[in-house]
Structure formats: C-alpha cells, structure tokens
Design an enzyme around this catalytic site. Structure first.
Site, PDB file in Angstrom:
ATOM      1  N   LYS A  64      -6.103  15.110  -7.892  1.00 26.33           N
ATOM      2  CA  LYS A  64      -5.194  15.182  -9.049  1.00 26.33           C
ATOM      3  C   LYS A  64      -4.594  16.578  -9.186  1.00 26.33           C
ATOM      4  O   LYS A  64      -3.482  16.739  -9.673  1.00 26.33           O
ATOM      5  CB  LYS A  64      -5.943  14.808 -10.331  1.00 26.33           C
ATOM      6  CG  LYS A  64      -6.404  13.359 -10.369  1.00 26.33           C
ATOM      7  CD  LYS A  64      -5.248  12.402 -10.580  1.00 26.33           C
ATOM      8  CE  LYS A  64      -5.725  10.979 -10.659  1.00 26.33           C
ATOM      9  NZ  LYS A  64      -4.691   9.999 -10.908  1.00 26.33           N
ATOM     10  N   THR A  79      -5.453  13.687 -15.033  1.00 28.63           N
ATOM     11  CA  THR A  79      -6.763  13.688 -15.680  1.00 28.63           C
ATOM     12  C   THR A  79      -7.046  15.016 -16.372  1.00 28.63           C
ATOM     13  O   THR A  79      -6.581  16.080 -15.924  1.00 28.63           O
ATOM     14  CB  THR A  79      -7.863  13.413 -14.626  1.00 28.63           C
ATOM     15  OG1 THR A  79      -9.130  13.532 -15.235  1.00 28.63           O
ATOM     16  CG2 THR A  79      -7.806  14.390 -13.457  1.00 28.63           C
ATOM     17  N   ASP A 131       0.849  -1.190   0.000  1.00 29.01           N
ATOM     18  CA  ASP A 131       0.000   0.000   0.000  1.00 29.01           C
ATOM     19  C   ASP A 131       0.890   1.247   0.000  1.00 29.01           C
ATOM     20  O   ASP A 131       1.590   1.522   0.976  1.00 29.01           O
ATOM     21  CB  ASP A 131      -0.907  -0.024   1.249  1.00 29.01           C
ATOM     22  CG  ASP A 131      -1.937   1.105   1.220  1.00 29.01           C
ATOM     23  OD1 ASP A 131      -1.639   2.182   0.664  1.00 29.01           O
ATOM     24  OD2 ASP A 131      -3.034   0.900   1.763  1.00 29.01           O
ATOM     25  N   TYR A 133     -12.256  13.460  -6.067  1.00 30.02           N
ATOM     26  CA  TYR A 133     -11.232  12.721  -6.816  1.00 30.02           C
ATOM     27  C   TYR A 133     -10.397  13.671  -7.682  1.00 30.02           C
ATOM     28  O   TYR A 133      -9.167  13.651  -7.657  1.00 30.02           O
ATOM     29  CB  TYR A 133     -11.888  11.629  -7.689  1.00 30.02           C
ATOM     30  CG  TYR A 133     -11.048  11.297  -8.898  1.00 30.02           C
ATOM     31  CD1 TYR A 133      -9.856  10.586  -8.755  1.00 30.02           C
ATOM     32  CD2 TYR A 133     -11.394  11.753 -10.184  1.00 30.02           C
ATOM     33  CE1 TYR A 133      -9.047  10.324  -9.856  1.00 30.02           C
ATOM     34  CE2 TYR A 133     -10.604  11.487 -11.277  1.00 30.02           C
ATOM     35  CZ  TYR A 133      -9.428  10.775 -11.108  1.00 30.02           C
ATOM     36  OH  TYR A 133      -8.625  10.533 -12.195  1.00 30.02           O
ATOM     37  N   HIS A 134     -11.097  14.517  -8.481  1.00 31.25           N
ATOM     38  CA  HIS A 134     -10.347  15.420  -9.361  1.00 31.25           C
ATOM     39  C   HIS A 134      -9.492  16.397  -8.536  1.00 31.25           C
ATOM     40  O   HIS A 134      -8.404  16.771  -8.951  1.00 31.25           O
ATOM     41  CB  HIS A 134     -11.315  16.191 -10.274  1.00 31.25           C
ATOM     42  CG  HIS A 134     -11.898  15.343 -11.377  1.00 31.25           C
ATOM     43  ND1 HIS A 134     -13.165  14.815 -11.326  1.00 31.25           N
ATOM     44  CD2 HIS A 134     -11.389  14.917 -12.557  1.00 31.25           C
ATOM     45  CE1 HIS A 134     -13.406  14.114 -12.436  1.00 31.25           C
ATOM     46  NE2 HIS A 134     -12.341  14.152 -13.193  1.00 31.25           N
ATOM     47  N   SER A 143     -14.728  17.254  -8.571  1.00 33.94           N
ATOM     48  CA  SER A 143     -15.074  16.228  -7.578  1.00 33.94           C
ATOM     49  C   SER A 143     -13.884  16.102  -6.628  1.00 33.94           C
ATOM     50  O   SER A 143     -12.789  16.612  -6.928  1.00 33.94           O
ATOM     51  CB  SER A 143     -15.318  14.866  -8.255  1.00 33.94           C
ATOM     52  OG  SER A 143     -14.080  14.327  -8.706  1.00 33.94           O
TER      53      SER A 143
END
Ligand code: NAD
Ligand code: USQ
Length: 408
Positions: A193, A145, A74, A189-190, A187
């Site tokens: 990034k 992304t 991990d 998540y974004h 989001s």
C-alpha cells in the site's frame, strides 16, 4: 455515472457495488475471484453463506430491478484485456479494491509474500498505465490503509490526512515543504500500500490522473442497507486467523464460546469504521474528486479508535466469553496511542455509526445466527512475522474451558 468496481466481489467491494447501483449509478464489477480461491486454499469459509457472483447479481436484479455488469479479469496479469475494457466502457469513475488485503496472509510464507507484492503492485500499476494509454478520464478512488502511517510514530499529534508539512534547514533559511507522510509498513501487505502511494503521486503529476487514496481503518460489521434486502445478497464475514479482522474475529469467537484471542497485552490501538460508513465514504469521495494536475487527495477513512483489549472487554461483557492473552505472532508495538484526523469526511457530511450502535446486532444476527458454520480449528492465527516466533497452539490447550456464550 458509470462506475467500475475492481474487486467488487469482496468484503468491501460487494456492498459498495450495491450501494452505488441503488443510488442509480451504472455499475460494472471486475474481479478475478481470487479471494474465493484463497478460501479453498486455507480451507476456511466466510461465516455468512455468500453466494456465487452470478447468483448475487441475479438476486440484485430481482430485488432492485437494476443490472450490475460482471467481468472476470485479473488486473495483475491481463493488462491487454483491462486496457480494452476501459476503452470499451469509458467509465466516469473507477473504485480499486482489487488487492490481496490480509496482513497475516502476506506474512505466512515466501510464496504468499511474493504473491502479495506481485498481485498488488502489478494490479495498481497496470490500472494506472491502462487509464493513461486508453485516454480514460475517470476519477480513480483507491482503498489504501491506515497502516501506511505505522503505529506510534507521530506521538500525541493526530495523524494528518496523507501529507505532512516539514521544514528543511538550508543555509538561506528554512524551506517549508508538504510531503507524503513517511511510510512505516508493518507487513508485506502494508508495504504494497505504501508502494501504491508512490505510484499514485507519479501518475497524478506526470499524466494528470485524478486520484483519491482512502486510508481506511479496520472495517467491522457485515451488512449494509442493500445486502440485508435478501439473504442471498449477504456479505462476506471472515473469522479465520489470516483474513478475519480483530473485532469480527472476537464476535465469531464469542458465538462459539472460544476465548477471545488478544495478541500480547492487547495494548495495540487501531482505527475502525463500520461497513455502512465505508460505502458512504466511497460515494462521498467519488463526488469530490481532485482536479487534473492536483496531487492525489488523501482521506483518512476512520471513525473511531480502540485498544484491542478494550474491544475484547466489550465483547466479553456482551457475551460472557472469557479473554485469552496469547503470544503475539506479529512484530508490532506492544502498546500505542493513536489519534487520527478525519475532518474531511465529517465536513462532507459523513455521520459515523458507532460501535455502541451496531455491535449487538452483529453478535446476534450474524455471528450468532451462522455460528454452526464456524470451524474452531481456523480461529488461531498461525502466520508469524519471523521464523521461530511462538504461536498460540500449545498455550491454548492449557486454557480453562470458556463459559458458554450468552449469544442467543
Ligand atoms: P477482499 O479480499 O474481500 O476483496 C478484494 C477483492 O479483490 C476480492 O474479491 C478478490 O477476488 C479481488 N482481487 C484481488 N486481486 C485481484 C486481481 N489481481 N484482479 C482482480 N481482482 C482481484 O478485501 P476487502 O476486505 O474487501 O478489501 C478491499 C480493499 O480495501 C483492499 O484493497 C484492502 O486493502 C482495503 N482495506 C480493507 C480493510 C478491511 O478491514 N477489510 C481495511 C482497510 C483497507
Ligand atoms: N489482533 C488480536 N487478536 C486477533 C486478531 C488481531 O489481538 O485475533 C490484533 C493484531 O495483532 C493487530 C490488531 O489486532 O494489532 C489489528 O489486526 P487486524 O487483523 O484486525 O487488522 P490488520 O492486520 O491491521 O489488517 C486489517 C485489514 C487490512 C487493512 C487494515 C487497516 O485486513 O486490509 O488495511 O486492517 S489498518 O489496521 O488500519 O492498517
């Protein structure tokens, strides 16, 4: 070249590992198998019957005669093991896919938001510190992304590759500066990034790390030249409301005669790339790293842009399945234009696979072939961007029955 593939059991990582191994590189996969654990949590499975990682690697040895190493680790929580691994293996290159990558999953609950930030930010930072501390002079390629730029921000100008030239007015005249393109994450998540980008800028400047950040669009397609060599090498294909991406979801929905789930008007325009082109782009990026001391190199890893409702129309015309306009569970622009510059990959020899070339094959050989594995209860996207937002559950019960799919 010895390449570490972090997240090499995932949708993009597995075919990349096989592609690079096939090209004669020594490959070691590092993965904590968290994506498989999330499948269990969500009670959703890949449409394709993906095999356990040990079996995948044995089959690859059988069909290619090549070994791929595997380390279960991990990145976010096992820093010491990661640093020791780098010291031990001394890789020439590292490809970093190992993050929680679903925007809807990252918005579904407070624990999922916290997990996404903890996992992604710590994984990337641990990797950067470990590269420096172990003195590993490896080219690092990260999968970022297109969503870091946001949608609709740049008007009709094409989105540049990572950096923007701006003029700063001063009393002595304008100063010209080349800055990281402003971040507009849509989001949690974004958001992770966009944080990755800042970490890359810092470690490239401070420690001379050689970093390439690939701002990738939505990947469609399932198989590559290597994964088709044996059914047991088959790649993952997600269709559920959290992990399925729009085009793959429409194909899976069409295969079971479910109305195509267009969010809102379907006026959202997004960038796309076929999986086969993804693995080729990564190979190109590995062959063209920046020099030590350079700022991170950014490529826009996209080949086409499409509006969501046009994709639905295309899949509908291929399969006969109807389209449903559902309340949008996300907070995003209703309609947007999108022009993206991708000159660097084209100049370095990328030959894009177009939607028209690969779509029918996906319909029949993947979605159609494995349709008995699709659970219609997993299709509707239930993660909402704000509490109280409407979801499609009630509305769907009012939908007319879709005509049967024409997928054989
Ligand atoms: P995926 O979830 O299928 O694969 C990610 C892999 O990383 C999984 O195997 C997971 O187990 C592993 N992983 C996650 N956290 C880890 C950790 N802390 N330590 C070790 N392993 C860990 O995702 P994917 O679709 O293959 O995406 C790969 C990368 O590409 C992601 O970073 C994603 O943001 C980026 N990307 C994907 C797409 C897309 O359409 N799939 C588009 C643009 C960018
Ligand atoms: N959408 C629908 N119907 C659906 C699913 C999605 O209309 O059934 C719409 C969404 O509302 C959105 C668009 O399609 O407007 C794209 O959604 P998506 O789930 O295909 O893609 P996204 O959430 O943006 O994320 C995916 C990957 C992510 C990657 C990103 C690239 O999961 O890892 O970073 O694509 S990009 O979109 O370019 O930022």
């Amino acid at each position: 070249m010895h390449v570490l593939i972090l997240g090499g059991d995932g949708f993009c990582g597995w075919p990349t590992a096989l592609h690079l191994s096939d090209r004669g590189h020594e490959v070691t996969i590092v993965d904590n198998l968290s994506r498989r654990a999330i499948d269990i949590e969500l009670e959703a499975e890949s449409v394709t019957p993906i095999r356990p990682i040990g079996e995948r690697l044995r089959v690859w040895r059988e069909v290619s005669g090549r070994d791929i190493g595997f380390v279960r680790l991990d990145l976010a929580t096992e820093y010491e093991r990661l640093a020791a691994l780098l010291t031990d293996l001394r890789p020439d290159a590292v490809v970093h896919f190992a993050e929680q990558r679903a925007a809807p999953y990252s918005m579904r609950s407070v624990p999922a938001k916290r997990y996404t930030v903890d996992n992604n930010v710590r994984a990337t930072h641990n990797l950067l510190v470990a590269l420096v501390a172990s003195g590993t002079d490896a080219a690092l390629v990260h999968l970022g992304t297109m969503g870091v730029y946001g949608y609709g921000w740049s008007g009709s100008a094409p989105i540049p590759e990572g950096y923007l030239t701006v003029k700063v007015p001063t009393p002595d005249g304008d100063l010209e500066r080349r800055i990281l393109h402003p971040a507009h994450p849509g989001s949690v998540y974004h958001l992770t990034k966009t944080l990755d980008q800042l970490m890359f800028s810092f470690y490239a400047a401070n420690d001379g790390l050689r970093i390439t950040d690939l701002h990738q669009g939505i990947v469609w397609g399932t198989q590559t030249a290597q994964t088709v060599r044996d059914e047991r090498l088959v790649n993952r294909f997600d269709y559920d409301g959290d992990y399925g991406t729009v085009l793959n979801r429409f194909l899976a929905q069409a295969a079971v005669g479910h109305p195509l789930t267009v969010h809102g008007t379907g006026g959202q325009t997004r960038a796309f790339i076929h999986l086969q082109d993804t693995v080729r782009c990564i190979e190109i990026a590995l062959a063209n790293p920046p020099a030590a001391g350079d700022r991170p190199k950014v490529f826009n890893q996209v080949t086409e842009t499409h509006r969501v409702r046009d994709l639905a129309k295309l899949v509908s015309s291929l399969t006969g399945v109807a389209t449903a306009h559902l309340p949008n569970p996300r907070k995003e622009a209703i309609e947007n234009e999108l022009r993206v510059s991708n000159d660097q990959f084209l100049a370095l020899g990328l030959k894009p696979t177009s939607l028209s070339e690969g779509l029918l094959d996906e319909c029949t050989n993947i979605a159609g072939r494995y349709r008995s594995r699709i659970d219609p209860r997993r299709i509707i996207a239930r993660s909402v961007w704000r509490p109280g937002m409407e979801t499609a559950d009630d509305l769907l019960t009012d939908l007319p029955d879709a005509p049967p799919s024409r997928i054989a």
